[in-house]
Design a protein around this motif. Structure first.
Motif, PDB file in Angstrom:
ATOM      1  N   LYS A  63      -0.642 -20.974  -8.993  1.00 14.43           N
ATOM      2  CA  LYS A  63      -1.583 -20.471  -9.980  1.00 14.43           C
ATOM      3  C   LYS A  63      -1.645 -18.954  -9.896  1.00 14.43           C
ATOM      4  CE  LYS A  63      -3.058 -24.494 -11.511  1.00 14.43           C
ATOM      5  NZ  LYS A  63      -2.811 -24.928 -12.911  1.00 14.43           N
ATOM      6  N   ALA A  64      -1.723 -18.309 -11.053  1.00 10.67           N
ATOM      7  CA  ALA A  64      -1.782 -16.851 -11.111  1.00 10.67           C
ATOM      8  C   ALA A  64      -2.669 -16.421 -12.273  1.00 10.67           C
ATOM      9  CB  ALA A  64      -0.377 -16.271 -11.277  1.00 10.67           C
ATOM     10  N   LEU A  65      -3.353 -15.299 -12.091  1.00 12.93           N
ATOM     11  CA  LEU A  65      -4.138 -14.692 -13.160  1.00 12.93           C
ATOM     12  C   LEU A  65      -3.238 -13.717 -13.904  1.00 12.93           C
ATOM     13  CD1 LEU A  65      -7.446 -14.077 -11.205  1.00 12.93           C
ATOM     14  CD2 LEU A  65      -7.153 -15.642 -13.137  1.00 12.93           C
ATOM     15  N   VAL A  66      -3.142 -13.876 -15.219  1.00 12.39           N
ATOM     16  CA  VAL A  66      -2.192 -13.097 -16.007  1.00 12.39           C
ATOM     17  C   VAL A  66      -2.921 -12.341 -17.109  1.00 12.39           C
ATOM     18  CG1 VAL A  66      -0.063 -13.162 -17.347  1.00 12.39           C
ATOM     19  CG2 VAL A  66      -0.458 -14.873 -15.550  1.00 12.39           C
ATOM     20  N   LEU A  67      -2.596 -11.051 -17.238  1.00  9.32           N
ATOM     21  CA  LEU A  67      -3.126 -10.225 -18.317  1.00  9.32           C
ATOM     22  C   LEU A  67      -2.041 -10.062 -19.377  1.00  9.32           C
ATOM     23  CD1 LEU A  67      -5.592  -8.423 -19.153  1.00  9.32           C
ATOM     24  CD2 LEU A  67      -4.279  -6.484 -18.249  1.00  9.32           C
TER      25      LEU A  67
ATOM     26  N   PRO B 246      -2.431  -8.814 -12.206  1.00 12.05           N
ATOM     27  CA  PRO B 246      -3.028  -7.647 -11.562  1.00 12.05           C
ATOM     28  C   PRO B 246      -3.214  -7.888 -10.062  1.00 12.05           C
ATOM     29  CG  PRO B 246      -4.703  -8.880 -12.735  1.00 12.05           C
ATOM     30  CD  PRO B 246      -3.386  -9.549 -13.033  1.00 12.05           C
ATOM     31  N   GLY B 247      -3.691  -6.874  -9.377  1.00 11.52           N
ATOM     32  CA  GLY B 247      -3.929  -7.083  -7.953  1.00 11.52           C
ATOM     33  C   GLY B 247      -4.213  -5.805  -7.207  1.00 11.52           C
ATOM     34  N   SER B 248      -4.464  -5.962  -5.929  1.00 13.23           N
ATOM     35  CA  SER B 248      -4.674  -4.839  -5.020  1.00 13.23           C
ATOM     36  C   SER B 248      -4.105  -5.236  -3.665  1.00 13.23           C
ATOM     37  CB  SER B 248      -6.168  -4.490  -4.927  1.00 13.23           C
ATOM     38  OG  SER B 248      -6.937  -5.625  -4.580  1.00 13.23           O
ATOM     39  N   ASN B 249      -4.224  -4.348  -2.682  1.00 13.82           N
ATOM     40  CA  ASN B 249      -3.738  -4.690  -1.344  1.00 13.82           C
ATOM     41  C   ASN B 249      -4.330  -6.021  -0.903  1.00 13.82           C
ATOM     42  OD1 ASN B 249      -2.646  -2.158  -1.541  1.00 13.82           O
ATOM     43  ND2 ASN B 249      -3.518  -1.387   0.358  1.00 13.82           N
ATOM     44  N   CYS B 250      -3.597  -6.789  -0.132  1.00 12.04           N
ATOM     45  CA  CYS B 250      -4.097  -8.108   0.249  1.00 12.04           C
ATOM     46  C   CYS B 250      -3.747  -8.453   1.690  1.00 12.04           C
ATOM     47  CB  CYS B 250      -3.564  -9.181  -0.697  1.00 12.04           C
ATOM     48  SG  CYS B 250      -1.780  -9.502  -0.555  1.00 12.04           S
ATOM     49  N   VAL B 251      -4.490  -9.410   2.210  1.00 10.34           N
ATOM     50  CA  VAL B 251      -4.184 -10.025   3.499  1.00 10.34           C
ATOM     51  C   VAL B 251      -3.506 -11.348   3.187  1.00 10.34           C
ATOM     52  CG1 VAL B 251      -5.134 -10.905   5.664  1.00 10.34           C
ATOM     53  CG2 VAL B 251      -6.181  -8.917   4.542  1.00 10.34           C
ATOM     54  N   ALA B 252      -2.420 -11.651   3.880  1.00  7.69           N
ATOM     55  CA  ALA B 252      -1.616 -12.811   3.496  1.00  7.69           C
ATOM     56  C   ALA B 252      -0.871 -13.372   4.700  1.00  7.69           C
ATOM     57  CB  ALA B 252      -0.628 -12.396   2.402  1.00  7.69           C
ATOM     58  N   ARG B 253      -0.164 -14.455   4.451  1.00  5.31           N
ATOM     59  CA  ARG B 253       0.776 -15.010   5.429  1.00  5.31           C
ATOM     60  C   ARG B 253       2.160 -15.023   4.808  1.00  5.31           C
ATOM     61  NH1 ARG B 253      -1.398 -16.645  10.001  1.00  5.31           N
ATOM     62  NH2 ARG B 253      -3.574 -17.327  10.053  1.00  5.31           N
ATOM     63  N   VAL B 254       3.153 -14.711   5.623  1.00  2.00           N
ATOM     64  CA  VAL B 254       4.532 -14.713   5.146  1.00  2.00           C
ATOM     65  C   VAL B 254       4.931 -16.133   4.757  1.00  2.00           C
ATOM     66  CG1 VAL B 254       6.940 -14.316   5.784  1.00  2.00           C
ATOM     67  CG2 VAL B 254       5.157 -12.708   6.540  1.00  2.00           C
ATOM     68  N   HIS B 255       5.449 -16.266   3.536  1.00  2.00           N
ATOM     69  CA  HIS B 255       5.928 -17.564   3.049  1.00  2.00           C
ATOM     70  C   HIS B 255       7.446 -17.659   3.191  1.00  2.00           C
ATOM     71  CE1 HIS B 255       6.364 -21.086   0.507  1.00  2.00           C
ATOM     72  NE2 HIS B 255       7.183 -20.413  -0.292  1.00  2.00           N
ATOM     73  N   SER B 256       8.155 -16.617   2.778  1.00  2.00           N
ATOM     74  CA  SER B 256       9.614 -16.573   2.921  1.00  2.00           C
ATOM     75  C   SER B 256      10.058 -15.121   2.871  1.00  2.00           C
ATOM     76  CB  SER B 256      10.299 -17.395   1.815  1.00  2.00           C
ATOM     77  OG  SER B 256       9.938 -16.904   0.535  1.00  2.00           O
ATOM     78  N   VAL B 257      11.228 -14.862   3.412  1.00  2.00           N
ATOM     79  CA  VAL B 257      11.732 -13.483   3.477  1.00  2.00           C
ATOM     80  C   VAL B 257      13.151 -13.396   2.953  1.00  2.00           C
ATOM     81  CG1 VAL B 257      10.266 -12.895   5.461  1.00  2.00           C
ATOM     82  CG2 VAL B 257      12.578 -13.783   5.855  1.00  2.00           C
TER      83      VAL B 257
ATOM     84  N   LYS C  48       8.300   9.244  -6.179  1.00  2.00           N
ATOM     85  CA  LYS C  48       7.759   8.554  -7.346  1.00  2.00           C
ATOM     86  C   LYS C  48       7.270   7.170  -6.939  1.00  2.00           C
ATOM     87  CE  LYS C  48      10.583  11.139 -10.610  1.00  2.00           C
ATOM     88  NZ  LYS C  48      11.621  11.076 -11.673  1.00  2.00           N
ATOM     89  N   ALA C  49       6.026   6.859  -7.344  1.00  2.00           N
ATOM     90  CA  ALA C  49       5.415   5.608  -6.880  1.00  2.00           C
ATOM     91  C   ALA C  49       4.598   4.954  -7.981  1.00  2.00           C
ATOM     92  CB  ALA C  49       4.520   5.890  -5.666  1.00  2.00           C
ATOM     93  N   ILE C  50       4.371   3.646  -7.802  1.00  3.39           N
ATOM     94  CA  ILE C  50       3.478   2.886  -8.671  1.00  3.39           C
ATOM     95  C   ILE C  50       2.503   2.107  -7.788  1.00  3.39           C
ATOM     96  CG2 ILE C  50       5.315   2.593 -10.375  1.00  3.39           C
ATOM     97  CD1 ILE C  50       5.360  -0.431  -9.536  1.00  3.39           C
ATOM     98  N   LEU C  51       1.508   1.544  -8.428  1.00  6.88           N
ATOM     99  CA  LEU C  51       0.617   0.598  -7.767  1.00  6.88           C
ATOM    100  C   LEU C  51       0.872  -0.758  -8.418  1.00  6.88           C
ATOM    101  CD1 LEU C  51      -2.695   2.685  -7.636  1.00  6.88           C
ATOM    102  CD2 LEU C  51      -0.949   2.439  -5.862  1.00  6.88           C
ATOM    103  N   MET C  52       1.494  -1.662  -7.678  1.00  8.11           N
ATOM    104  CA  MET C  52       1.841  -2.986  -8.211  1.00  8.11           C
ATOM    105  C   MET C  52       0.617  -3.658  -8.835  1.00  8.11           C
ATOM    106  SD  MET C  52       4.118  -4.669  -5.148  1.00  8.11           S
ATOM    107  CE  MET C  52       3.599  -6.305  -5.660  1.00  8.11           C
TER     108      MET C  52
ATOM    109  N   ARG D 207       6.278  -5.390 -10.979  1.00  2.68           N
ATOM    110  CA  ARG D 207       5.152  -5.356 -11.904  1.00  2.68           C
ATOM    111  C   ARG D 207       3.931  -6.104 -11.370  1.00  2.68           C
ATOM    112  NH1 ARG D 207       6.037  -7.914 -17.761  1.00  2.68           N
ATOM    113  NH2 ARG D 207       7.889  -6.618 -17.465  1.00  2.68           N
ATOM    114  N   HIS D 208       4.132  -7.286 -10.805  1.00  6.35           N
ATOM    115  CA  HIS D 208       3.034  -8.207 -10.547  1.00  6.35           C
ATOM    116  C   HIS D 208       2.358  -7.980  -9.203  1.00  6.35           C
ATOM    117  CE1 HIS D 208       4.176 -10.231 -14.157  1.00  6.35           C
ATOM    118  NE2 HIS D 208       5.382 -10.524 -13.693  1.00  6.35           N
ATOM    119  N   GLY D 209       1.027  -8.165  -9.212  1.00  6.55           N
ATOM    120  CA  GLY D 209       0.230  -7.946  -8.022  1.00  6.55           C
ATOM    121  C   GLY D 209      -0.181  -9.228  -7.319  1.00  6.55           C
TER     122      GLY D 209
END
Length: 369
Positions: free
Chosen positions: A6-10, A63-74, A101-105, A121-123
């Motif tokens: 599931k994802a929130l999409v704009l 959209p999104g911001s920095n997050c705390v997560a668990r590695v799913h795959s690499v 040059k930088a962006i904020l995902m 693109r996606h956060g």
């Protein structure tokens, strides 16, 4: 194993976020797929999503911001990250062939719209997210969760300290320095107060919210290194009071500014600059669009340095994590930070409203996909 999430999409700034089912991204070389555990809902995010704040974004976008997560795959080129590992994920993505040059995902196309339009693109407002390998930082779970007893919501507050740490690192703030933080009552300004005290500096916290400054003084009273000043709007009076508070009246060593767009006409920038000692340093990290008034002769005669800083570098994130894991930088209620409420993806609209209404130091709203 499920291959969708599931994802929130704009889809446009004229429509609300849509909760959709998308394929879980695949880990390609140079990337990591993480299962998102928690992320903050930025106080100004609703204004970005509806176009009030005209950030450069591409549709459709998670959209999104920095997050705390668990590695799913690499990806195949990862040599240290492991499945299930607790990590901090940073949305500041720099072009690998031009790191300037930088962006904020999931938030802002910045100076590298090609990245926003394509790969990054996606956060993080989803159950799973894809990050560049270099943007995923291991957290010592044994230390932060068991020894220090931090929760996921506590760890979600880390980005509020990373941003000011980027500014302080840029101007080389040292233990024993006196730094003016203005405004100090917002998310990043308040984070700057905490971080500067952690770094051994004396802090002069400025603002117009007397109640917040009073609470801040109580939280950090035992450091003996926090002073506060209620801004009056009178340039000469504020300058005199700030100078008196710093280095026995000699002026402050540094000034960090987190002015929002609405403060473009505020007089506090003039006062804080004038309260710097000769060869003092200022770093601007706020959200003002357009011009601010600076006393040219003052800057020249005092040999002042004015530095802009967008976010932070990778090595600064690594160092900040060390401060947390070693117990120098405290998180959560120990430093006055409270999580007001946690929301799931399906309740994002309520979360956006609360985050916007409860903006300011010591408060955060968390999204837990």
């Amino acid at each position: 194993m499920a291959n969708t999430h599931k994802a929130l999409v704009l889809h446009s700034t004229s429509s609300p976020l849509s909760l959709e089912t998308w394929p879980i991204p695949a880990a390609t070389p140079g990337s990591v797929i993480v299962k998102v555990l928690g992320t903050t809902i930025l106080p100004y995010l609703k204004d970005i999503l509806n176009g009030t704040l005209q950030y450069t974004i591409t549709f459709p976008m998670i959209p999104g911001s920095n997050c705390v997560a668990r590695v799913h795959s690499v990806g195949a080129d990862s040599i240290s990250l492991k499945e299930g590992q607790l990590v901090l994920c940073d949305i500041t993505v720099r072009a690998r062939d031009d790191p300037n040059k930088a962006i904020l995902m999931g938030l802002h196309g910045g100076a590298a719209m090609k990245l926003m339009e394509g790969e990054w693109r996606h956060g993080s407002y989803a159950e799973f997210a894809k990050f560049p390998l270099e943007n995923v930082f291991p957290l010592n779970e044994e230390v932060v969760c068991r020894k220090l007893e931090y929760t996921i919501k506590d760890l979600c507050s880390i980005p509020g300290y990373l941003v000011p740490y980027g500014g302080f690192s840029e101007i080389n703030l040292l233990p024993g320095d006196t730094v003016i933080v203005a405004p100090a009552t917002g998310r990043f300004g308040g984070g700057a107060v905490t971080m500067a005290l952690t770094m051994g500096a004396t802090v002069i916290a400025c603002g117009r919210n007397e109640s917040t400054l009073s609470t801040m003084s109580s939280v950090f009273e035992e450091t003996g290194r926090l002073k506060t000043h209620i801004l009056t709007g009178d340039v000469e009076k504020d300058t005199a009071n700030l100078t008196k508070l710093a280095n026995n009246g000699q002026g402050a060593d540094a000034y960090i500014d987190f002015s929002p767009a609405s403060a473009a006409k505020s007089t506090h920038i003039q006062s804080c600059m004038a309260a710097l000692r000769p060869k003092g340093k200022a770093v601007f990290m706020g959200g003002i669009y357009g011009k601010v008034e600076i006393d040219y002769n003052l800057v020249m005669m005092k040999s002042l340095r004015i530095q802009g800083r967008f976010m932070y570098e990778r090595d600064m994130v690594v160092q900040a994590i060390k401060l947390i894991e070693n117990g120098n930088l405290k998180l959560g209620e120990k430093v006055g930070s409270k999580t007001l409420k946690m929301f799931g993806l399906e309740d994002i609209e309520e979360g956006l409203l609360m985050a916007g209404k409860e903006a300011g130091w010591g408060k955060q709203v968390v999204l837990m996909p």
